[in-house]
Design a protein around this motif. Structure first.
Motif, short mmCIF file in Angstrom:
data_model
loop_
_atom_site.label_atom_id
_atom_site.label_comp_id
_atom_site.label_asym_id
_atom_site.label_seq_id
_atom_site.Cartn_x
_atom_site.Cartn_y
_atom_site.Cartn_z
N VAL A 91 -30.17 -20.17 16.72
CA VAL A 91 -29.21 -21.28 16.64
C VAL A 91 -27.77 -20.78 16.60
O VAL A 91 -26.86 -21.51 16.92
CB VAL A 91 -29.47 -22.17 15.42
CG1 VAL A 91 -30.72 -23.00 15.62
CG2 VAL A 91 -29.52 -21.34 14.16
N ASP A 92 -27.57 -19.53 16.22
CA ASP A 92 -26.19 -19.02 16.16
C ASP A 92 -25.60 -18.83 17.55
O ASP A 92 -24.39 -18.79 17.72
CB ASP A 92 -26.13 -17.71 15.40
CG ASP A 92 -26.17 -17.95 13.91
OD1 ASP A 92 -26.37 -19.15 13.55
OD2 ASP A 92 -26.01 -17.00 13.13
N ALA A 94 -26.00 -21.00 19.92
CA ALA A 94 -25.56 -22.32 20.40
C ALA A 94 -24.40 -22.81 19.54
O ALA A 94 -24.54 -23.68 18.70
CB ALA A 94 -26.71 -23.30 20.35
N ASN A 95 -23.26 -22.19 19.74
CA ASN A 95 -22.11 -22.55 18.88
C ASN A 95 -20.89 -22.97 19.70
O ASN A 95 -19.76 -22.76 19.32
CB ASN A 95 -21.75 -21.38 17.97
CG ASN A 95 -21.29 -20.19 18.76
OD1 ASN A 95 -21.38 -20.20 19.98
ND2 ASN A 95 -20.80 -19.17 18.09
N LEU A 97 -19.91 -25.98 20.47
CA LEU A 97 -19.25 -27.18 19.97
C LEU A 97 -18.54 -26.86 18.66
O LEU A 97 -19.08 -27.00 17.58
CB LEU A 97 -20.29 -28.29 19.76
CG LEU A 97 -19.72 -29.68 19.54
CD1 LEU A 97 -19.02 -30.16 20.80
CD2 LEU A 97 -20.82 -30.64 19.15
N THR B 619 -17.12 -24.60 12.62
CA THR B 619 -17.37 -23.26 13.14
C THR B 619 -18.30 -23.26 14.33
O THR B 619 -18.35 -22.31 15.08
CB THR B 619 -18.02 -22.40 12.05
OG1 THR B 619 -19.14 -23.12 11.55
CG2 THR B 619 -17.04 -22.13 10.94
N GLY B 620 -19.10 -24.30 14.47
CA GLY B 620 -20.07 -24.31 15.54
C GLY B 620 -21.44 -23.78 15.10
O GLY B 620 -22.41 -23.85 15.84
N PHE B 621 -21.55 -23.23 13.84
CA PHE B 621 -22.83 -22.73 13.34
C PHE B 621 -23.60 -23.85 12.67
O PHE B 621 -23.10 -24.49 11.74
CB PHE B 621 -22.61 -21.59 12.34
CG PHE B 621 -22.08 -20.35 12.98
CD1 PHE B 621 -22.81 -19.72 13.99
CD2 PHE B 621 -20.86 -19.81 12.60
CE1 PHE B 621 -22.32 -18.58 14.59
CE2 PHE B 621 -20.38 -18.67 13.19
CZ PHE B 621 -21.11 -18.05 14.20
N VAL B 622 -24.80 -24.06 13.15
CA VAL B 622 -25.60 -25.15 12.61
C VAL B 622 -25.84 -24.95 11.13
O VAL B 622 -25.83 -25.89 10.35
CB VAL B 622 -26.94 -25.23 13.37
CG1 VAL B 622 -27.83 -26.30 12.77
CG2 VAL B 622 -26.70 -25.50 14.83
N ARG B 623 -25.99 -23.68 10.73
CA ARG B 623 -26.31 -23.40 9.33
C ARG B 623 -25.23 -23.89 8.38
O ARG B 623 -25.50 -24.45 7.34
CB ARG B 623 -26.49 -21.90 9.13
CG ARG B 623 -27.76 -21.37 9.73
CD ARG B 623 -27.82 -19.89 9.64
NE ARG B 623 -26.87 -19.27 10.54
CZ ARG B 623 -26.00 -18.36 10.16
NH1 ARG B 623 -25.95 -17.98 8.90
NH2 ARG B 623 -25.17 -17.82 11.02
N TYR B 625 -23.17 -26.31 8.92
CA TYR B 625 -23.23 -27.78 8.84
C TYR B 625 -24.35 -28.21 7.92
O TYR B 625 -24.19 -29.11 7.09
CB TYR B 625 -23.46 -28.38 10.22
CG TYR B 625 -22.37 -28.05 11.23
CD1 TYR B 625 -21.07 -27.83 10.79
CD2 TYR B 625 -22.65 -27.98 12.58
CE1 TYR B 625 -20.09 -27.52 11.70
CE2 TYR B 625 -21.68 -27.69 13.49
CZ TYR B 625 -20.39 -27.45 13.06
OH TYR B 625 -19.43 -27.16 13.94
#
Lengths: 99, 645
Positions: A91-92, A94-95, A97, B619-623, B625
């Motif tokens: 997932v890192d 896909a950043n 956005l 930041t764009g990092f899902v974690r 969020y």
């Protein structure tokens, strides 16, 4: 076995799932952690239903399962698409956005 | 006995009767020139071949109708000569009700005949003068607009319709002064005339608004009927505001600066502006508003002071100008100053102001057309130092210009003598120090007038030729000389006709309080004026007749230099009005840039800067969020628990 144990188990499962979501990078693992959290919630629902002699919690557990199944369908599709484009399930990566 | 009679007639203004018979067609007076202008402007180039003739015919038709209406008016007894022709209800809003009507009374009739009569002669002259101009049709169209607007101005029976004519005159003068718009000087002069006139118009606008606020009506009869009940402050304010308007149109101090630049227009325009239309409008406004001025001595005094100062101001400028048209323009300013002086004196002066105005219409048109004729023969040269010895080559121009000259300097028995001396005498008769000062100024002005006009005569017609080599002076064609001859005849007989036996004063008596009847034909002041005339003539002869006129202007002493620069009128406007205005705009721009814009820009920059920093959270990092979601949920649950406990 009193229902309180089930509640405790549910809390432990939920925390494991939550921590997994926060610290893991593999999208599939995160996905499984989310499922774990959902099932922890289901367990809590059923346990509370048992405690209060009320069927509402059990009904809601079914709803949650349906939602989880639907979520799995959509989530896995996104995952597939993501993997096809960037050859990675992290997932890192896909950043895009961001600021 | 006579005094009480006069007071009674002044107290009870003559009732205005509805027009009938031929006078009920008075709208034709406006319709003819309006139709002329409309046809010439709308037909475009198709009308080029016959446009100038059509433009003359419309004004001549208006003149013919004016004569018929005048004859009809003379047929009525004196007290029944004011006729009102109501055309239609123009504005009807609540309490505000304005009928558009035409007022045919002796005063407006004088102006109708002057405007259309002198106007037609000038238009006929223009056929010859503008013959070579490719835009002759447009010129005639604008001249028709001018005459139509001026006729509306003098015929209106209320101040609002007068205002429409007033603005129309301003527009037409703008179009005509800037007729040769390819010349930057002409374009600037037109703009200047327009802007200066706007200042005066502001005064008239305020006066009309004040009338409506005070009396609830703007019609002449309504305002004059109820002005007696108004306070001293209102009448003085009205008088001064109307004076401001009149100063703008009539080029009186302090709004005089446009008149000299207005010479950039074609010469017939100058003749029309100076003789029949435009500058006479201010005198008309003041004489028409005589019931207002009758109640305010302060306003009357202001009018006389403006007149006296301007008559000297214009005369002094006229002395130093080498441009023949500008010398004549200075003289117009000066003569209108005489009229203002006369009008400001009240009943002793109104009739003489109008008499001088009518006489001036003739001799000034005659002089301007003569100047145009000289220019026509001299390749449009206007510098009198390039003239000289034209007497033999232009005999008709010499004769007509000479008659105009004798009339303007007040030589008996020409028209200026009777009319101007009447004003001088009325000024002295005012009595007291003010009478002595005003009369003295008028007397001095008469001497200066003789000086500068004699100077123009000598420089143009006498002496040795000082022409440029490629100039071949010649007399103008008959289409130009005939109008000059007719105007010259008018300049000879008119003053005598109007003044002797108080003809004009008696004719105007229903509208304007008449002056006391003079007991003798020539007063001591008349002799004094003649003396001044001789002195002025002799000085001019000694300076310009006996000596050779140099081809380039000598440097001159301070008064000459000052007069050449219009007595620093433009410099004063520039330093008192223009520069502070520019400073004010610069200050406003600075305040706008730094103050208003600064505040807004600072606010925007603050928001932008803050968000620029805050957006780093994304930041764009899902974690991350997910972490914030968890924290938020935890916080929410904690809050819920806290509240419940």
């Amino acid at each position: 076995m009193s229902p309180a144990h089930y509640i405790a188990l549910s809390a432990i499962l939920f925390v494991i799932g939550g921590v997994g979501v926060l610290i893991r990078r593999n999208a599939i693992v995160i996905f499984m952690c989310v499922e774990l959290m959902l099932n922890a919630a289901n367990l809590a629902f059923v346990a509370f239903a048992r405690m209060h002699h009320n069927l509402d919690g059990q009904v809601i557990a079914f709803f949650v399962m349906v939602v989880a199944a639907a979520e799995v369908v959509v989530g896995l599709a996104i995952l597939m698409a993501m993997f096809r484009t960037r050859r990675s399930a992290s997932v890192d990566d896909a950043n895009l956005l961001k600021y | 006995m006579t005094g009480s009679l006069a007071a009674a007639s002044a107290a009870a203004p003559t009732a205005t009767l509805p027009a009938h018979g031929i006078q009920s067609l008075a709208w034709l007076l406006l319709a003819f020139p309006v139709a002329g202008a409309a046809v010439l402007l709308l037909a475009g180039r198709r009308a080029d071949r016959w446009g100038h003739l059509f433009g003359c015919v419309t004004v001549l038709a208006a003149f013919c109708y004016g004569v018929f209406a005048f004859v009809a008016q003379l047929g009525y007894p004196a007290s029944r000569r004011s006729r009102d022709l109501n055309l239609y209800t123009w504005i009807s809003v609540g309490r505000f009700h304005v009928n558009l009507g035409l007022l045919l009374d002796p005063l407006s009739m004088c102006f109708v005949l002057l405007i259309t009569g002198v106007g037609s002669l000038i238009l006929i002259y223009s056929i010859g003068y503008m013959a070579g101009d490719p835009d002759r049709r447009r010129f005639f169209a604008y001249m028709n607009v001018f005459i139509a607007a001026m006729l509306l101005l003098v015929l209106a029976d209320n101040y609002l319709a007068l205002y429409v004519g007033w603005e129309g005159v301003g527009l037409a003068s703008y179009l005509l002064i800037g007729f040769w718009q390819f010349k930057p000087t002409a374009a600037t002069a037109a703009k200047k005339a327009f802007v200066v006139n706007r200042v005066g118009d502001a005064g008239l606008t305020l006066a009309i608004l004040l009338m409506f606020a005070t009396f609830g009506t703007v019609s002449f009869s309504g305002v004059f009927g109820s002005v007696g009940g108004a306070g001293q402050g209102v009448t003085t304010a009205l008088g001064l505001l109307l004076l401001l308007g009149a100063c703008g149109k009539s080029a009186q101090l302090p709004l005089q600066s446009w008149l000299l630049d207005a010479m950039e227009g074609p010469t017939p325009v100058s003749a029309l502006i100076h003789a029949a239309t435009m500058v006479t409008a201010g005198v008309y406004l003041i004489v028409r508003s005589n019931p207002i001025y009758a109640l305010s001595a302060d306003a009357r005094l202001a009018v006389t002071v403006v007149g006296a100062v301007t008559l000297l101001f214009g005369a002094i400028i006229g002395c130093a100008k080498d441009d023949i048209k500008k010398a004549l323009a200075g003289s117009t300013m000066s003569q209108i100053g005489y009229m203002f002086l006369g009008a400001g004196l009240g009943p002793p002066g109104y009739a003489y102001a109008i008499a001088l105005l009518l006489a001036h219409g003739f001799f000034k048109a005659c002089l301007f057309l003569g100047a145009g004729s000289v220019m026509h023969g001299m390749n449009d040269e206007v510098n009198m130092r390039r003239y000289g010895a034209l007497a033999r080559l232009m005999p008709i121009t010499l004769a007509t210009f000479g008659i105009g000259y004798l009339a303007i300097i007040g030589m008996p028995p020409f028209s200026g003598f009777f009319t101007k001396d009447a004003v001088i005498e009325a000024a002295f008769d005012k009595g007291g120090t003010s009478g002595l000062l005003l009369g003295g100024a008028a007397l001095l002005g008469a001497g200066i007038t003789a000086f500068y006009m004699t100077r123009v005569m000598f420089m143009t017609f006498a002496g040795k030729p000082r022409w440029d080599p490629d100039v071949h002076p010649h007399e103008s064609p008959p289409v130009m000389t005939w109008p000059m001859i007719l105007l010259a005849i008018g300049s000879v007989v008119e003053g005598w006709f109007l003044i002797v036996n108080s003809r004009l004063a008696d004719f105007l008596a229903p509208v304007v309080p008449p002056p006391p009847r003079p007991d003798k034909i020539i007063s001591p002041y008349g002799f004094a004026a003649l003396g001044m005339l001789v002195v002025g003539f002799l000085i001019a002869w000694a300076m310009y007749g006996r000596r050779e006129v140099p081809r380039t202007a000598p440097a001159g002493h301070f008064p000459t230099v000052a007069a050449r620069k219009d007595l620093y009128g433009d410099a004063v406007n520039e330093s008192v009005l223009m520069r502070p205005g520019q400073w004010l705009t610069r200050l406003s721009v600075y305040f706008d840039n730094r103050g208003v814009d600064g505040l807004v820009n600072t606010l925007a920059a603050a928001v932008g800067g803050t968000s620029g920093r805050v957006r780093r959270i994304q930041t764009g990092f899902v974690r991350s969020y997910a972490l914030s979601m968890f924290l938020g949920a935890a916080l929410f649950v904690a809050a819920m628990l806290l509240v419940r406990l």
